[in-house]
Design an enzyme around this catalytic site. Sequence first.
Site, short mmCIF file in Angstrom:
data_model
loop_
_atom_site.label_atom_id
_atom_site.label_comp_id
_atom_site.label_asym_id
_atom_site.label_seq_id
_atom_site.Cartn_x
_atom_site.Cartn_y
_atom_site.Cartn_z
NE ARG A 59 -18.21 25.01 44.00
CZ ARG A 59 -17.06 26.32 44.12
NH1 ARG A 59 -18.02 26.71 43.90
NH2 ARG A 59 -15.65 25.67 44.56
CB THR A 60 -25.90 22.93 42.10
OG1 THR A 60 -25.20 24.35 41.52
CG2 THR A 60 -27.30 23.80 41.91
CE LYS A 87 -28.88 7.47 25.75
NZ LYS A 87 -28.52 7.55 24.16
NE ARG A 109 -27.56 20.84 38.80
CZ ARG A 109 -26.28 21.41 38.79
NH1 ARG A 109 -25.04 21.05 38.82
NH2 ARG A 109 -26.19 22.36 38.98
CG HIS A 137 -28.48 26.37 37.29
ND1 HIS A 137 -28.85 26.41 38.21
CD2 HIS A 137 -26.71 26.29 37.22
CE1 HIS A 137 -28.11 25.94 39.39
NE2 HIS A 137 -27.14 26.13 38.67
#
Lengths: 310, 420
Positions: A59-60, A87, A109, A137
Amino acid sequence: MEQLSVGHLTGIRDLTREDILTIFQTADAFKQVINRPIKKVPSLRDITIANLFFENSTRTKLSFELAEKRLSADVVNFSASGSSVKKGETLIDTVNNILSMKVDMVVMRHPNPGAAQFLTKKIKAKVINAGDGTHEHPTQALLDAYSIREKLGEVAGKKVVIVGDIIHSRVALSNIYALQKLGAEVMVCGPTTLIPKYIGDLGVKVSHNLREALEWCDVANMLRIQLERQDIQFFPTLREYSQLFGLNKTLLDSLDKEIVVMHPGPINRGVEITSDVADSQQAIILNQVENGVAIRMAVIYLLAAQIERN
Amino acid sequence: MKVLIKQVKILDHISDYYGQVKDINVVDGKITHIEDQISAEDDTHIIQGESLFISSGWVDLRADFCDPGFEHKEDIQSGLDAAAAGGFTHVHNVPSTFPVVDNKGHIQYLFQQAASHVVHLHPIGAITKELKGESLAELYDMYSCGVRLFSDDQKAVNAGIALRAMRYIQNFGGRIVIYPNDRSISGEGMVNEGLASTRTGLKAMPSIAETIQIQRDLSLLAYTESALHFAGISSAESVDLIRKAKQMGHNVTCDVHIDNLLFKEENLLDFDVNYKVKPPLRAEKDRDALWEGLNDGTIDAIVSNHRPLDTEETELEFDHAGFGNIHLQTFFSTLISESRIELAQLIAILSHKTRAIAGINYAPIAIGNALDATVFDTHSKWFFSPENCLSKSRNSPFINQELTGKIHAVFNRGHFSIIP
């Protein structure tokens, strides 16, 4: 036109009340645009935006991409899930790639708190935080507050309860900052193991009883349970969670006032809220989605206004 | 080699000259004269400056020189050079190298590497083989080589191992050093539970993870009547627990990391990895309690917890960055700028009190004695830059800052080092 006091949007913590109001006013204009037959403006024809999603999102990501395209920006997408990359390597490597690609703005994100701030120190491009781990957010909080303003006319003086997994939620922290800056009263509600012990220091009320919280509030923001962010067990089963903190129609109808129900999505139907609540007149969940595009257009537009262009 | 220290105030608490301003003449590491005025001979090196102090040489109980195994971050030479520039004449090196310092051979390697340096290196021996927390290392063998402190550094030691180690050293001596942190509570935590965790979303390392283990180990200490040292206490509750244990007469000592005296959790709000330390930076009330603990003698030592990290461990997201920062070279300057106790008391902690924990002998500043001392002032300004940083790593919160208070020279083991 009003300017933002910040050069990047890494968190609501850095914004002033005036910044938030400027974003809202700009979003008002864009909301009109996206409801016109031609839903597009040419404002950012000369701007290139990279969407970097190091964590799954549907969605974002869609919302940002739509916002960018309606502003006529050039868009590139990069997705990499956390498990497939070693990592630490990816972010700094990607940063160097961005530098070479002459990107003007980065929407990111990332699973790690502080990743957006890290990026602002390394690259010249504008950075918008689309969620950094369990930290913030900001665009979600802006669209949530914007949706409350749209529904109730004002945010100031309203009582908002945020229900659910507060300890793992970036939405909760950003919402607390945004709502407080706009003059709302905030309560958090959830199981004791999912509420940070010292959350009260942020000036919010704390409740562990859903009925009590709903009776107090004007707006209930039901957060998604983030099972994927829990490395240890904080409650036994979703079934038990929903028995204690799930919102169903019976509970909603038993309140002596009509509260507004929000959810940042995607909903675990039957866990945080039941389907009939999600689909009821009191829920503004789909308005939130629509407002998300307008808010993101506003943020991108306002930050792009700070970029030197010939 | 002749050295003349001009007009220096003697801050050595067990010296007959304590509090006096004198000229001190040193030949081949021994004091030949202490007088109001001594005239220099032609071949004498003169140390002089405004408001100089001399004290018994300072001792650091914990630094990581990464040698062997990670010499690209630090080695014995660079680590000891940084220590000398920071005013230390004795430094204890943690055993968490690769391979682990858990036997006589490794101890001897470290002694050889440090043999000719003005700073005396004291290896800390591992409690368990390879720091695995399973079986006891040859503690007596290491003790016989000169090791006095045994620790598994920041690794976990279960209650059974801690109990047996405390009992076993009673056969010969030394002290068990434990970093109190119950991992079943702190888990993957990296910042204080409170403002830092709430505002950053970073995983919390609550102070109860520390206090619950202090309670456990104090019970083991009461049971064994052995000697125990807590490494890096950070919370107000911990100070209270140890204060009470001392009042009850237990042989317990503890230290605090300089980080926890200088900083608090607010420093973490911008995700600066130089403040990612273990134990984490805590609240102002904890910092107040730590200074109070130093003042009333509950806390025995201040340590650098010098932990060099390379850019692979610092140029990344906070979650993935390593724990620790470097402090040896800037230790004194940064400490006095924040100090809440008298200079004389601070110096007594850095020198005599810390020596007592580690069992390091000391001869007072007196004619005929070998000189093991630090010469410093509290007012000179200097700039700490990547260029004059003597450590191989640069993970300091003070890089590119002007600092106040300067080390002029250190003397020890017949050597001396002038700090430029």
